[in-house]
Design a protein around this motif. Structure first.
Motif, PDB file in Angstrom:
ATOM      1  N   LYS A  38       0.840  -1.213   0.000  1.00  0.00           N
ATOM      2  CA  LYS A  38       0.000   0.000   0.000  1.00  0.00           C
ATOM      3  C   LYS A  38       0.870   1.256   0.000  1.00  0.00           C
ATOM      4  O   LYS A  38       1.910   1.283   0.670  1.00  0.00           O
ATOM      5  CB  LYS A  38      -0.916   0.006   1.223  1.00  0.00           C
ATOM      6  CG  LYS A  38      -0.185   0.134   2.541  1.00  0.00           C
ATOM      7  CD  LYS A  38      -1.154   0.267   3.703  1.00  0.00           C
ATOM      8  CE  LYS A  38      -0.389   0.296   5.001  1.00  0.00           C
ATOM      9  NZ  LYS A  38      -1.048  -0.417   6.070  1.00  0.00           N
ATOM     10  N   ASN A  59      -4.440  -2.440   1.164  1.00  0.00           N
ATOM     11  CA  ASN A  59      -5.550  -2.018   2.012  1.00  0.00           C
ATOM     12  C   ASN A  59      -6.754  -1.543   1.211  1.00  0.00           C
ATOM     13  O   ASN A  59      -7.881  -1.837   1.557  1.00  0.00           O
ATOM     14  CB  ASN A  59      -5.125  -0.852   2.912  1.00  0.00           C
ATOM     15  CG  ASN A  59      -4.324  -1.324   4.077  1.00  0.00           C
ATOM     16  OD1 ASN A  59      -3.321  -1.998   3.889  1.00  0.00           O
ATOM     17  ND2 ASN A  59      -4.760  -1.013   5.279  1.00  0.00           N
ATOM     18  N   SER A 212       5.692  -5.092  10.484  1.00  0.00           N
ATOM     19  CA  SER A 212       7.131  -4.764  10.524  1.00  0.00           C
ATOM     20  C   SER A 212       7.690  -4.695  11.944  1.00  0.00           C
ATOM     21  O   SER A 212       8.788  -5.166  12.209  1.00  0.00           O
ATOM     22  CB  SER A 212       7.402  -3.431   9.825  1.00  0.00           C
ATOM     23  OG  SER A 212       7.151  -3.559   8.447  1.00  0.00           O
ATOM     24  N   ARG A 227       2.385  -9.859   7.751  1.00  0.00           N
ATOM     25  CA  ARG A 227       2.068  -8.845   6.727  1.00  0.00           C
ATOM     26  C   ARG A 227       3.036  -7.693   6.925  1.00  0.00           C
ATOM     27  O   ARG A 227       2.931  -6.937   7.893  1.00  0.00           O
ATOM     28  CB  ARG A 227       0.622  -8.350   6.889  1.00  0.00           C
ATOM     29  CG  ARG A 227      -0.431  -9.454   6.929  1.00  0.00           C
ATOM     30  CD  ARG A 227      -1.811  -8.857   7.159  1.00  0.00           C
ATOM     31  NE  ARG A 227      -1.839  -7.948   8.305  1.00  0.00           N
ATOM     32  CZ  ARG A 227      -2.080  -8.327   9.550  1.00  0.00           C
ATOM     33  NH1 ARG A 227      -2.350  -9.579   9.845  1.00  0.00           N
ATOM     34  NH2 ARG A 227      -2.072  -7.437  10.530  1.00  0.00           N
ATOM     35  N   GLY A 229       5.078  -4.315   5.489  1.00  0.00           N
ATOM     36  CA  GLY A 229       5.147  -3.228   4.522  1.00  0.00           C
ATOM     37  C   GLY A 229       6.440  -2.448   4.619  1.00  0.00           C
ATOM     38  O   GLY A 229       7.360  -2.616   3.810  1.00  0.00           O
ATOM     39  N   THR A 230       6.541  -1.591   5.641  1.00  0.00           N
ATOM     40  CA  THR A 230       7.674  -0.657   5.722  1.00  0.00           C
ATOM     41  C   THR A 230       9.032  -1.347   5.771  1.00  0.00           C
ATOM     42  O   THR A 230       9.994  -0.819   5.220  1.00  0.00           O
ATOM     43  CB  THR A 230       7.529   0.289   6.934  1.00  0.00           C
ATOM     44  OG1 THR A 230       6.972  -0.434   8.020  1.00  0.00           O
ATOM     45  CG2 THR A 230       6.632   1.436   6.620  1.00  0.00           C
TER      46      THR A 230
HETATM   47  C1  LIG Z   1      -0.174  -1.369   6.644  1.00  0.00           C
HETATM   48  C2  LIG Z   1      -0.581  -2.686   7.184  1.00  0.00           C
HETATM   49  C3  LIG Z   1       0.370  -3.690   7.414  1.00  0.00           C
HETATM   50  C4  LIG Z   1       1.866  -3.486   7.235  1.00  0.00           C
HETATM   51  O1  LIG Z   1       2.337  -2.605   8.201  1.00  0.00           O
HETATM   52  P1  LIG Z   1       3.914  -2.261   8.336  1.00  0.00           P
HETATM   53  O2  LIG Z   1       4.020  -1.740   9.722  1.00  0.00           O
HETATM   54  O3  LIG Z   1       4.218  -1.263   7.287  1.00  0.00           O
HETATM   55  O4  LIG Z   1       4.657  -3.527   8.158  1.00  0.00           O
HETATM   56  C5  LIG Z   1      -0.101  -4.918   7.840  1.00  0.00           C
HETATM   57  N1  LIG Z   1      -1.418  -5.162   8.050  1.00  0.00           N
HETATM   58  C6  LIG Z   1      -2.354  -4.221   7.848  1.00  0.00           C
HETATM   59  C7  LIG Z   1      -3.783  -4.555   8.080  1.00  0.00           C
HETATM   60  C8  LIG Z   1      -1.964  -2.958   7.422  1.00  0.00           C
HETATM   61  O5  LIG Z   1      -2.903  -2.023   7.244  1.00  0.00           O
END
Ligand SMILES: *Cc1c(COP(=O)(O)O)cnc(C)c1O
Length: 238
Positions: A38, A59, A212, A227, A229-230
Protein backbone atom coordinates in the motif's frame (compact mmCIF):
# COMPACT_ATOMS: atom_id res chain seq x y z
CA UNK A 1 14.01 2.24 -2.15
CA UNK A 2 15.95 0.88 -5.08
CA UNK A 3 15.27 -2.53 -6.58
CA UNK A 4 18.44 -3.75 -4.89
CA UNK A 5 17.32 -2.50 -1.46
CA UNK A 6 13.90 -4.11 -1.80
CA UNK A 7 15.57 -7.43 -2.60
CA UNK A 8 17.93 -7.06 0.37
CA UNK A 9 15.02 -6.31 2.67
CA UNK A 10 13.06 -9.35 1.49
CA UNK A 11 16.10 -11.61 1.86
CA UNK A 12 16.78 -10.27 5.35
CA UNK A 13 13.17 -10.78 6.45
CA UNK A 14 13.26 -14.38 5.20
CA UNK A 15 16.41 -14.95 7.26
CA UNK A 16 14.81 -13.41 10.32
CA UNK A 17 11.64 -15.44 9.85
CA UNK A 18 13.72 -18.61 9.56
CA UNK A 19 15.61 -17.66 12.71
CA UNK A 20 12.40 -16.87 14.61
CA UNK A 21 10.82 -20.17 13.45
CA UNK A 22 13.87 -22.09 14.64
CA UNK A 23 13.98 -20.35 18.02
CA UNK A 24 10.26 -20.91 18.53
CA UNK A 25 10.62 -24.61 17.70
CA UNK A 26 8.48 -24.25 14.60
CA UNK A 27 8.88 -25.98 11.27
CA UNK A 28 11.05 -24.20 8.69
CA UNK A 29 8.82 -22.32 6.26
CA UNK A 30 5.81 -22.40 8.59
CA UNK A 31 5.32 -18.65 8.24
CA UNK A 32 4.39 -17.07 4.90
CA UNK A 33 5.38 -13.54 4.01
CA UNK A 34 2.71 -11.19 2.67
CA UNK A 35 4.38 -8.04 1.31
CA UNK A 36 2.18 -5.02 2.01
CA UNK A 37 2.56 -2.66 -0.92
CA UNK A 38 0.00 0.00 0.00
CA UNK A 39 1.14 3.53 -0.84
CA UNK A 40 3.99 2.15 -2.95
CA UNK A 41 4.20 2.25 -6.72
CA UNK A 42 3.76 -0.66 -9.13
CA UNK A 43 7.50 -0.52 -9.86
CA UNK A 44 8.23 -1.40 -6.23
CA UNK A 45 5.92 -4.40 -6.45
CA UNK A 46 7.69 -5.48 -9.63
CA UNK A 47 11.05 -5.21 -7.84
CA UNK A 48 9.69 -7.49 -5.11
CA UNK A 49 8.36 -9.98 -7.68
CA UNK A 50 11.80 -10.09 -9.28
CA UNK A 51 13.19 -10.85 -5.83
CA UNK A 52 10.88 -13.89 -5.67
CA UNK A 53 8.02 -12.39 -3.64
CA UNK A 54 4.64 -13.52 -4.98
CA UNK A 55 2.13 -12.70 -2.24
CA UNK A 56 1.04 -9.09 -1.71
CA UNK A 57 -1.38 -7.27 0.54
CA UNK A 58 -3.20 -4.02 -0.19
CA UNK A 59 -5.55 -2.02 2.01
CA UNK A 60 -7.58 -0.10 -0.51
CA UNK A 61 -9.41 -1.81 -3.34
CA UNK A 62 -9.14 1.09 -5.78
CA UNK A 63 -5.39 1.41 -5.30
CA UNK A 64 -4.97 -2.36 -5.56
CA UNK A 65 -6.95 -2.54 -8.81
CA UNK A 66 -5.07 0.17 -10.66
CA UNK A 67 -1.67 -1.02 -9.41
CA UNK A 68 -2.17 -4.71 -10.09
CA UNK A 69 -3.80 -4.08 -13.44
CA UNK A 70 -0.68 -2.13 -14.39
CA UNK A 71 1.53 -4.98 -13.19
CA UNK A 72 -0.61 -7.50 -15.07
CA UNK A 73 0.30 -5.71 -18.30
CA UNK A 74 4.03 -6.06 -17.69
CA UNK A 75 6.13 -8.93 -19.00
CA UNK A 76 6.67 -11.04 -15.89
CA UNK A 77 7.56 -14.66 -15.34
CA UNK A 78 4.89 -15.22 -12.72
CA UNK A 79 1.52 -13.91 -11.61
CA UNK A 80 1.44 -12.42 -8.11
CA UNK A 81 -1.30 -13.23 -5.63
CA UNK A 82 -3.15 -10.39 -3.94
CA UNK A 83 -4.90 -10.23 -0.57
CA UNK A 84 -7.07 -7.35 0.58
CA UNK A 85 -6.14 -6.53 4.19
CA UNK A 86 -7.94 -3.22 4.86
CA UNK A 87 -11.46 -2.50 6.06
CA UNK A 88 -13.79 -3.19 3.16
CA UNK A 89 -16.82 -1.15 2.19
CA UNK A 90 -19.79 -3.01 0.82
CA UNK A 91 -19.68 -1.19 -2.51
CA UNK A 92 -16.05 -2.29 -3.03
CA UNK A 93 -16.71 -6.01 -2.63
CA UNK A 94 -17.35 -6.60 -6.33
CA UNK A 95 -13.94 -5.20 -7.36
CA UNK A 96 -12.23 -6.80 -4.35
CA UNK A 97 -13.31 -10.34 -5.25
CA UNK A 98 -12.31 -9.75 -8.87
CA UNK A 99 -8.75 -8.71 -8.06
CA UNK A 100 -7.94 -10.70 -4.91
CA UNK A 101 -7.71 -14.37 -3.95
CA UNK A 102 -8.30 -13.71 -0.26
CA UNK A 103 -10.00 -11.03 1.83
CA UNK A 104 -8.23 -10.94 5.19
CA UNK A 105 -10.33 -8.18 6.71
CA UNK A 106 -13.83 -9.64 7.01
CA UNK A 107 -15.32 -7.89 10.01
CA UNK A 108 -19.08 -8.25 9.56
CA UNK A 109 -21.68 -10.63 8.22
CA UNK A 110 -23.01 -8.42 5.43
CA UNK A 111 -19.65 -8.69 3.64
CA UNK A 112 -20.08 -12.47 3.39
CA UNK A 113 -23.48 -12.20 1.77
CA UNK A 114 -22.20 -9.64 -0.72
CA UNK A 115 -19.11 -11.74 -1.52
CA UNK A 116 -21.26 -14.79 -2.09
CA UNK A 117 -23.45 -12.87 -4.53
CA UNK A 118 -20.48 -11.41 -6.45
CA UNK A 119 -18.46 -14.63 -6.49
CA UNK A 120 -21.43 -16.69 -7.64
CA UNK A 121 -21.85 -14.48 -10.69
CA UNK A 122 -18.08 -14.57 -11.39
CA UNK A 123 -17.93 -18.33 -10.87
CA UNK A 124 -15.05 -17.86 -8.45
CA UNK A 125 -14.33 -18.87 -4.87
CA UNK A 126 -12.83 -16.37 -2.45
CA UNK A 127 -10.87 -17.26 0.67
CA UNK A 128 -11.57 -15.16 3.72
CA UNK A 129 -9.95 -14.51 7.07
CA UNK A 130 -12.03 -13.15 9.91
CA UNK A 131 -10.46 -10.08 11.45
CA UNK A 132 -10.65 -9.87 15.20
CA UNK A 133 -10.33 -6.73 17.22
CA UNK A 134 -7.68 -7.58 19.82
CA UNK A 135 -6.02 -4.20 20.46
CA UNK A 136 -7.50 -0.96 21.72
CA UNK A 137 -6.08 1.41 19.09
CA UNK A 138 -7.38 -0.34 16.02
CA UNK A 139 -11.10 -0.13 15.45
CA UNK A 140 -11.11 -2.78 12.75
CA UNK A 141 -12.39 -6.29 13.16
CA UNK A 142 -15.17 -8.19 14.90
CA UNK A 143 -15.33 -6.67 18.37
CA UNK A 144 -17.30 -9.43 20.00
CA UNK A 145 -17.09 -13.17 19.65
CA UNK A 146 -20.86 -13.58 19.42
CA UNK A 147 -21.02 -11.82 16.07
CA UNK A 148 -18.06 -13.85 14.82
CA UNK A 149 -19.72 -17.08 15.94
CA UNK A 150 -22.92 -16.12 14.14
CA UNK A 151 -20.99 -15.55 10.89
CA UNK A 152 -19.11 -18.84 11.21
CA UNK A 153 -22.33 -20.72 11.94
CA UNK A 154 -23.79 -19.43 8.69
CA UNK A 155 -20.63 -20.44 6.83
CA UNK A 156 -20.74 -23.91 8.38
CA UNK A 157 -24.42 -24.23 7.42
CA UNK A 158 -23.48 -23.64 3.80
CA UNK A 159 -25.05 -20.20 3.35
CA UNK A 160 -22.04 -18.92 1.40
CA UNK A 161 -20.72 -21.74 -0.79
CA UNK A 162 -18.29 -19.51 -2.74
CA UNK A 163 -16.75 -18.07 0.44
CA UNK A 164 -14.02 -20.25 1.94
CA UNK A 165 -13.27 -19.47 5.60
CA UNK A 166 -9.53 -19.99 6.02
CA UNK A 167 -8.52 -18.48 9.36
CA UNK A 168 -8.18 -15.36 11.46
CA UNK A 169 -6.39 -12.03 11.22
CA UNK A 170 -5.55 -9.33 13.72
CA UNK A 171 -3.52 -6.17 14.23
CA UNK A 172 -1.78 -5.87 17.58
CA UNK A 173 -2.02 -2.56 19.45
CA UNK A 174 0.66 0.00 18.54
CA UNK A 175 2.53 0.07 21.83
CA UNK A 176 6.01 -0.32 23.24
CA UNK A 177 4.56 -2.72 25.79
CA UNK A 178 5.55 -6.10 24.39
CA UNK A 179 3.28 -7.98 26.77
CA UNK A 180 0.20 -6.33 25.26
CA UNK A 181 1.33 -7.18 21.74
CA UNK A 182 1.97 -10.78 22.77
CA UNK A 183 -1.41 -11.01 24.47
CA UNK A 184 -3.15 -9.81 21.32
CA UNK A 185 -1.46 -12.56 19.28
CA UNK A 186 -2.02 -15.31 21.85
CA UNK A 187 -5.69 -14.33 22.09
CA UNK A 188 -6.04 -14.90 18.36
CA UNK A 189 -4.27 -18.27 18.54
CA UNK A 190 -6.44 -19.47 21.41
CA UNK A 191 -9.57 -18.35 19.64
CA UNK A 192 -8.56 -20.29 16.54
CA UNK A 193 -8.11 -23.43 18.66
CA UNK A 194 -11.56 -22.96 20.14
CA UNK A 195 -13.20 -22.26 16.78
CA UNK A 196 -11.56 -25.29 15.20
CA UNK A 197 -13.25 -27.48 17.82
CA UNK A 198 -16.59 -25.71 17.54
CA UNK A 199 -16.59 -25.73 13.72
CA UNK A 200 -14.85 -28.96 12.70
CA UNK A 201 -16.15 -28.66 9.13
CA UNK A 202 -14.29 -25.36 8.59
CA UNK A 203 -10.53 -25.24 8.02
CA UNK A 204 -9.40 -22.20 9.94
CA UNK A 205 -5.66 -22.84 9.56
CA UNK A 206 -4.37 -19.38 8.82
CA UNK A 207 -3.31 -16.99 11.57
CA UNK A 208 -2.40 -13.73 9.86
CA UNK A 209 -0.60 -11.67 12.47
CA UNK A 210 2.63 -9.71 12.75
CA UNK A 211 3.76 -6.52 10.98
CA UNK A 212 7.13 -4.76 10.52
CA UNK A 213 7.45 -3.86 14.20
CA UNK A 214 6.22 -7.03 15.87
CA UNK A 215 6.55 -10.01 13.55
CA UNK A 216 9.09 -11.89 15.68
CA UNK A 217 6.64 -11.93 18.57
CA UNK A 218 3.89 -13.04 16.19
CA UNK A 219 6.00 -15.99 14.98
CA UNK A 220 6.61 -17.02 18.59
CA UNK A 221 2.86 -16.91 19.18
CA UNK A 222 1.98 -19.12 16.22
CA UNK A 223 1.52 -16.79 13.25
CA UNK A 224 1.28 -18.55 9.88
CA UNK A 225 1.46 -15.32 7.86
CA UNK A 226 3.12 -12.01 8.59
CA UNK A 227 2.07 -8.85 6.73
CA UNK A 228 5.07 -6.61 6.23
CA UNK A 229 5.15 -3.23 4.52
CA UNK A 230 7.67 -0.66 5.72
CA UNK A 231 10.44 -3.18 6.49
CA UNK A 232 10.36 -4.16 2.78
CA UNK A 233 9.38 -1.01 0.91
CA UNK A 234 10.42 1.74 3.34
CA UNK A 235 8.18 4.61 4.47
CA UNK A 236 5.02 4.92 2.40
CA UNK A 237 5.56 7.09 -0.66
CA UNK A 238 2.29 7.58 -2.60
C1 LIG B 1 -0.17 -1.37 6.64
C2 LIG B 1 -0.58 -2.69 7.18
C3 LIG B 1 0.37 -3.69 7.41
C4 LIG B 1 1.87 -3.49 7.24
O1 LIG B 1 2.34 -2.60 8.20
P1 LIG B 1 3.91 -2.26 8.34
O2 LIG B 1 4.02 -1.74 9.72
O3 LIG B 1 4.22 -1.26 7.29
O4 LIG B 1 4.66 -3.53 8.16
C5 LIG B 1 -0.10 -4.92 7.84
N1 LIG B 1 -1.42 -5.16 8.05
C6 LIG B 1 -2.35 -4.22 7.85
C7 LIG B 1 -3.78 -4.56 8.08
C8 LIG B 1 -1.96 -2.96 7.42
O5 LIG B 1 -2.90 -2.02 7.24
Amino acid sequence: MTEEQIKENIDRIHEELADAERKAGREAGAVKLCAVSKFHAAADVVAAIKAGQLLFGENRVQEACSKFTEIGGMPLQCVPELHIIGTLQLNKVKKAVEVASCIQSVDREELLAEMEKRCASLGKDIRVLFELHTGEESKAGYADEKALYASLENCAKGCYPHVIPSGLMTMAPFTEDESLVRKSFSTLRQLREKLSKDFPSLRLDELSMGMSGDYRIAVEEGSTMVRIGTAIFGPRTI
